[in-house]
Design a protein around this motif. Structure first.
Motif, PDB file in Angstrom:
ATOM      1  N   LEU A  22       0.841  -1.201   0.000  1.00 35.62           N
ATOM      2  CA  LEU A  22       0.000   0.000   0.000  1.00 35.62           C
ATOM      3  C   LEU A  22       0.876   1.250   0.000  1.00 35.62           C
ATOM      4  O   LEU A  22       0.571   2.243  -0.658  1.00 35.62           O
ATOM      5  CB  LEU A  22      -0.899  -0.009   1.245  1.00 35.62           C
ATOM      6  CG  LEU A  22      -1.808   1.202   1.457  1.00 35.62           C
ATOM      7  CD1 LEU A  22      -2.795   1.344   0.316  1.00 35.62           C
ATOM      8  CD2 LEU A  22      -2.558   1.084   2.775  1.00 35.62           C
ATOM      9  N   PHE A  23       1.998   1.173   0.733  1.00 33.36           N
ATOM     10  CA  PHE A  23       2.931   2.300   0.825  1.00 33.36           C
ATOM     11  C   PHE A  23       4.339   1.721   0.827  1.00 33.36           C
ATOM     12  O   PHE A  23       4.607   0.740   1.511  1.00 33.36           O
ATOM     13  CB  PHE A  23       2.656   3.079   2.121  1.00 33.36           C
ATOM     14  CG  PHE A  23       3.222   4.465   2.128  1.00 33.36           C
ATOM     15  CD1 PHE A  23       2.692   5.454   1.317  1.00 33.36           C
ATOM     16  CD2 PHE A  23       4.287   4.800   2.948  1.00 33.36           C
ATOM     17  CE1 PHE A  23       3.212   6.741   1.322  1.00 33.36           C
ATOM     18  CE2 PHE A  23       4.810   6.082   2.959  1.00 33.36           C
ATOM     19  CZ  PHE A  23       4.273   7.057   2.146  1.00 33.36           C
ATOM     20  N   PHE A  24       5.250   2.330   0.046  1.00 29.50           N
ATOM     21  CA  PHE A  24       6.563   1.711  -0.169  1.00 29.50           C
ATOM     22  C   PHE A  24       7.600   2.043   0.903  1.00 29.50           C
ATOM     23  O   PHE A  24       8.713   1.548   0.839  1.00 29.50           O
ATOM     24  CB  PHE A  24       7.111   2.119  -1.543  1.00 29.50           C
ATOM     25  CG  PHE A  24       6.499   1.352  -2.682  1.00 29.50           C
ATOM     26  CD1 PHE A  24       7.058   0.161  -3.120  1.00 29.50           C
ATOM     27  CD2 PHE A  24       5.350   1.803  -3.308  1.00 29.50           C
ATOM     28  CE1 PHE A  24       6.498  -0.555  -4.163  1.00 29.50           C
ATOM     29  CE2 PHE A  24       4.778   1.092  -4.357  1.00 29.50           C
ATOM     30  CZ  PHE A  24       5.350  -0.087  -4.788  1.00 29.50           C
ATOM     31  N   ASN A  25       7.247   2.926   1.849  1.00 33.83           N
ATOM     32  CA  ASN A  25       8.200   3.247   2.920  1.00 33.83           C
ATOM     33  C   ASN A  25       7.810   2.468   4.177  1.00 33.83           C
ATOM     34  O   ASN A  25       6.893   2.862   4.897  1.00 33.83           O
ATOM     35  CB  ASN A  25       8.191   4.754   3.187  1.00 33.83           C
ATOM     36  CG  ASN A  25       9.138   5.147   4.313  1.00 33.83           C
ATOM     37  OD1 ASN A  25       9.648   4.294   5.032  1.00 33.83           O
ATOM     38  ND2 ASN A  25       9.368   6.438   4.462  1.00 33.83           N
TER      39      ASN A  25
ATOM     40  N   GLU B 248      -5.267  -2.018   4.074  1.00 33.03           N
ATOM     41  CA  GLU B 248      -4.303  -2.856   3.339  1.00 33.03           C
ATOM     42  C   GLU B 248      -4.993  -4.060   2.705  1.00 33.03           C
ATOM     43  O   GLU B 248      -4.702  -4.420   1.561  1.00 33.03           O
ATOM     44  CB  GLU B 248      -3.191  -3.333   4.287  1.00 33.03           C
ATOM     45  CG  GLU B 248      -2.086  -2.305   4.518  1.00 33.03           C
ATOM     46  CD  GLU B 248      -0.927  -2.879   5.326  1.00 33.03           C
ATOM     47  OE1 GLU B 248      -1.194  -3.619   6.299  1.00 33.03           O
ATOM     48  OE2 GLU B 248       0.230  -2.583   4.984  1.00 33.03           O
ATOM     49  N   ALA B 249      -5.923  -4.685   3.466  1.00 33.53           N
ATOM     50  CA  ALA B 249      -6.653  -5.853   2.941  1.00 33.53           C
ATOM     51  C   ALA B 249      -7.519  -5.440   1.745  1.00 33.53           C
ATOM     52  O   ALA B 249      -7.555  -6.138   0.719  1.00 33.53           O
ATOM     53  CB  ALA B 249      -7.514  -6.459   4.045  1.00 33.53           C
TER      54      ALA B 249
ATOM     55  N   ALA C 283      -7.219  -6.663  -2.298  1.00 27.22           N
ATOM     56  CA  ALA C 283      -8.356  -7.128  -3.115  1.00 27.22           C
ATOM     57  C   ALA C 283      -8.488  -6.261  -4.373  1.00 27.22           C
ATOM     58  O   ALA C 283      -8.722  -6.775  -5.478  1.00 27.22           O
ATOM     59  CB  ALA C 283      -9.637  -7.071  -2.284  1.00 27.22           C
ATOM     60  N   ALA C 284      -8.310  -4.948  -4.200  1.00 26.19           N
ATOM     61  CA  ALA C 284      -8.407  -4.033  -5.351  1.00 26.19           C
ATOM     62  C   ALA C 284      -7.285  -4.312  -6.349  1.00 26.19           C
ATOM     63  O   ALA C 284      -7.489  -4.228  -7.567  1.00 26.19           O
ATOM     64  CB  ALA C 284      -8.337  -2.588  -4.872  1.00 26.19           C
ATOM     65  N   SER C 285      -6.092  -4.672  -5.832  1.00 23.99           N
ATOM     66  CA  SER C 285      -4.960  -4.988  -6.711  1.00 23.99           C
ATOM     67  C   SER C 285      -5.263  -6.208  -7.563  1.00 23.99           C
ATOM     68  O   SER C 285      -4.898  -6.263  -8.744  1.00 23.99           O
ATOM     69  CB  SER C 285      -3.698  -5.253  -5.883  1.00 23.99           C
ATOM     70  OG  SER C 285      -3.301  -4.077  -5.230  1.00 23.99           O
TER      71      SER C 285
ATOM     72  N   LEU D 186      -7.770   4.063  -2.242  1.00 23.89           N
ATOM     73  CA  LEU D 186      -7.392   3.314  -1.033  1.00 23.89           C
ATOM     74  C   LEU D 186      -5.985   3.708  -0.584  1.00 23.89           C
ATOM     75  O   LEU D 186      -5.710   3.838   0.614  1.00 23.89           O
ATOM     76  CB  LEU D 186      -7.455   1.806  -1.310  1.00 23.89           C
ATOM     77  CG  LEU D 186      -8.869   1.220  -1.372  1.00 23.89           C
ATOM     78  CD1 LEU D 186      -8.855  -0.174  -1.985  1.00 23.89           C
ATOM     79  CD2 LEU D 186      -9.501   1.187   0.018  1.00 23.89           C
ATOM     80  N   ARG D 187      -5.097   3.907  -1.560  1.00 26.83           N
ATOM     81  CA  ARG D 187      -3.729   4.327  -1.232  1.00 26.83           C
ATOM     82  C   ARG D 187      -3.744   5.704  -0.565  1.00 26.83           C
ATOM     83  O   ARG D 187      -3.043   5.939   0.421  1.00 26.83           O
ATOM     84  CB  ARG D 187      -2.902   4.360  -2.519  1.00 26.83           C
ATOM     85  CG  ARG D 187      -1.416   4.496  -2.314  1.00 26.83           C
ATOM     86  CD  ARG D 187      -0.704   4.303  -3.646  1.00 26.83           C
ATOM     87  NE  ARG D 187       0.276   5.339  -3.886  1.00 26.83           N
ATOM     88  CZ  ARG D 187       1.526   5.310  -3.420  1.00 26.83           C
ATOM     89  NH1 ARG D 187       1.938   4.309  -2.689  1.00 26.83           N
ATOM     90  NH2 ARG D 187       2.359   6.289  -3.688  1.00 26.83           N
TER      91      ARG D 187
END
Lengths: 559, 31
Positions: free
Chosen positions: A303-306, A326-327, A331-333, A369-370
């Motif tokens: 969801l977040f790269f850091n 995140e869940a 699912a969206a991914s 969502l992000r």
């Protein structure tokens, strides 16, 4: 990190330092130490110019920028070739004819000591602070993603740079930068080739471009005009032109590169080759970011790269809500991956338009969502910048590329960090010696000046490491320091343009015009929404305009 | 000779125009 990665990384860094030391030996005078005896050829200077401009964060952040916002960032560089032509026609012959050591030296002959000192002082402030961030930004990313000790990293990189820069001066910097550019090019090229080869089964390079294009990630040119939009064709051509003119024409860290040319022609060709190569180079780095974006269309992405920012949320009151988001994002991914495959199957058929709409809708859902997650991260750590663009590319490299390539990419990141820092402390040392020390104590002979140059370079290297150590406590002030360059560049450029082209303006008018223009630029920064790319143009135009007006007021001596 | 430099400057500026055109076509081809 595998053993092979460590061997490649260690071997590359050791080679750069030893090669720099070997090529830099034998400097016996200040001219040899500061300007490599003015004997460099155009291709060496060109590599040196490119390596100085491209810091580690260029290679870490640019692909992340394409991932988040598409390829619009390439427009930032469109003014650069124009600036290279203007500098080749005007600045290069003047600096060569006068045989100056620094750009600011010219200003005393044209105006007076206080204007020269003002320009040199502005350079020392902005570049002195920026050089610390040059090594801090990549060290922070590496410490978060690899768990490396940030303090050890800063001291190691800073010390390696100082070994060859302090001893060998400009010649060592220049030759080390040639090898660093080779390492950087190899690292990015191999990463790009593998990014194409590691596309999911059944997805070709052309398919990947269609998926990226359908979601607006190949938007290289924006033709609309908007003052507050940072990257458009017009801000790039006009604002980018003034920025490049300032950076390459008045920033000693770049001027010192082409002052080493053996002739006017060698310096000119170096700048023009840089103008030819820079735009396609940035385009390819952004394209690599677009391929990373496509990779994460088919593969689950965080969801977040850091991860450090995520840990802060998970330690706070919104941990459960973040886990739930995140869940939902996972699912969206999956829906997005299904949508991307459906879009590729439908291409060229009547079903293409609805499949494209479904894919875009899935991406919009993922993005919202992000953004929800980013809002939680912002609440968990108020005052920090919730951006993960610096982490996207390296996260991808660590997760997806094979052993050996990870070491090569990290060697490229270290090389970029070291090449920028070496040129910057080299230039800071030169300006300190030529514009402050020599001006204060007079000509003390080339041998003594050589040792003062070494001492000044060592001092600036230590300052860079100490400021980088302190930078972690600055929070969002880091961004302010980054923008500091744009606050001063326009004013300095204005002083030089007046010097070159407005012959009737004398020292006092230029000095006071610069102070008024600087105050106006700072006011723009504090009170308007004008994008920082325009500050250079505003500062420059104000200096030229005000200095020209002041020159019509008779001075007391002549009145 | 002055003409040589003028040709080199024209080459650099021509390449810039070409890059902008190619970027526009690239975006149009894949979006």
């Amino acid at each position: 990190m595998s053993r092979l990665d460590w061997i490649i990384l260690g071997g590359a860094l050791a080679f750069v330092v030893l090669y720099g030391l070997w090529k830099g030996r034998g400097s016996r005078t200040s001219e040899g130490y500061l300007l490599s005896n003015r004997d460099a050829r155009w291709f060496t200077i060109c590599l040196s110019i490119m390596a100085t401009q491209a810091s580690a964060i260029t290679f870490l952040s640019t692909p992340g920028q394409a991932y988040a916002d598409g390829m619009r960032f390439v427009q930032f560089y469109l003014g650069l070739p124009l600036a290279m032509v203007v500098l080749s026609v005007t600045v290069v012959p003047i600096f060569h004819r006068l045989k100056v050591f620094t750009a600011y030296e010219y200003l005393e002959g044209r105006f007076d000591l206080k204007t020269r000192t003002l320009a040199a002082f502005l350079f020392l402030i902005q570049r002195g602070l920026a050089v610390g961030l040059t090594i801090y930004a990549p060290a922070l990313v590496l410490s978060v993603l690899l768990g490396w000790n940030i303090h050890l990293n800063l001291v190691l990189v800073g010390s390696l740079v100082m070994i060859y820069t302090v001893t060998g001066g400009t010649r060592a910097v220049s030759w080390a930068q040639s090898t660093q550019m080779v390492i950087i090019t190899c690292g990015m090229l191999v990463a790009g080739i593998l990014a194409v080869r590691h596309l999911p089964q059944g997805v070709s390079f052309t398919d990947a471009l269609h998926v990226a294009g359908a979601q607006g990630r190949l938007n290289a040119i924006t033709t609309s005009f908007d003052w507050s939009d940072r990257y458009t064709l017009w801000s790039g051509l006009i604002g980018g032109f003034f920025l490049a003119l300032s950076y390459f024409g008045t920033d000693q860290s770049q001027v010192q590169r082409y002052l080493t040319g053996s002739t006017v022609a060698q310096s000119r060709l170096a700048l023009l080759a840089n103008g030819l190569l820079k735009v396609p180079m940035q385009f390819l780095i952004l394209l690599l970011g677009a391929l990373v974006f496509v990779h994460y269309q088919f593969t689950p992405s965080p969801l977040f790269f850091n991860p450090a920012a995520v840990e802060r949320v998970l330690a706070g009151p919104e941990a459960a809500a973040f886990r739930s988001t995140e869940a939902d994002y996972r699912a969206a991914s999956e829906r997005r991956a299904t949508g991307a495959r459906a879009f590729l199957l439908a291409r060229g058929t009547p079903a293409e338009a609805p499949a494209r709409s479904a894919l875009v809708q899935a991406q919009v859902e993922s993005t919202s969502l992000r953004e929800k997650g980013v809002a939680m991260i912002r609440r968990a750590a108020p005052g920090t910048n919730p951006s993960d663009t610096n982490y996207v590319f390296l996260s991808y490299v660590l997760a997806s590329l094979p052993a050996g390539v990870v070491g090569l990419v990290l060697a490229a990141v270290f090389s970029a960090s070291m090449s920028s820092m070496s040129a910057e402390i080299n230039a800071l040392g030169a300006t300190t010696v030529v514009d402050l020390w020599r001006r204060r104590f007079g000509d003390q002979g080339p041998r003594k000046e050589l040792w003062v140059g070494r001492l000044a370079t060592f001092g600036w290297g230590c300052f860079a490491i100490l400021f980088a150590e302190y930078a972690s406590r600055l929070g969002t002030l880091v961004e302010a320091v980054n923008i500091l360059g744009s606050l001063f560049y326009g004013t300095i450029l204005g002083i030089f343009l007046v010097a070159f082209y407005v012959k009737r303006v004398q020292g006092g008018a230029a000095f006071w015009a610069a102070l008024v223009a600087e105050a106006a630029v700072v006011a723009c920064f504090l009170f308007t929404r004008i994008s920082f790319l325009w500050y250079n143009a505003i500062g420059c135009v104000l200096v030229v305009g005000i200095a020209s007006l002041l020159s019509f007021i008779p001075s007391r001596r002549t009145a | 000779v002055l003409g040589t430099w003028r040709r080199i400057y024209a080459l650099v500026l021509g390449c810039l125009a070409l890059w902008i055109l190619l970027f526009l076509l690239f975006e149009r081809a894949f979006s």
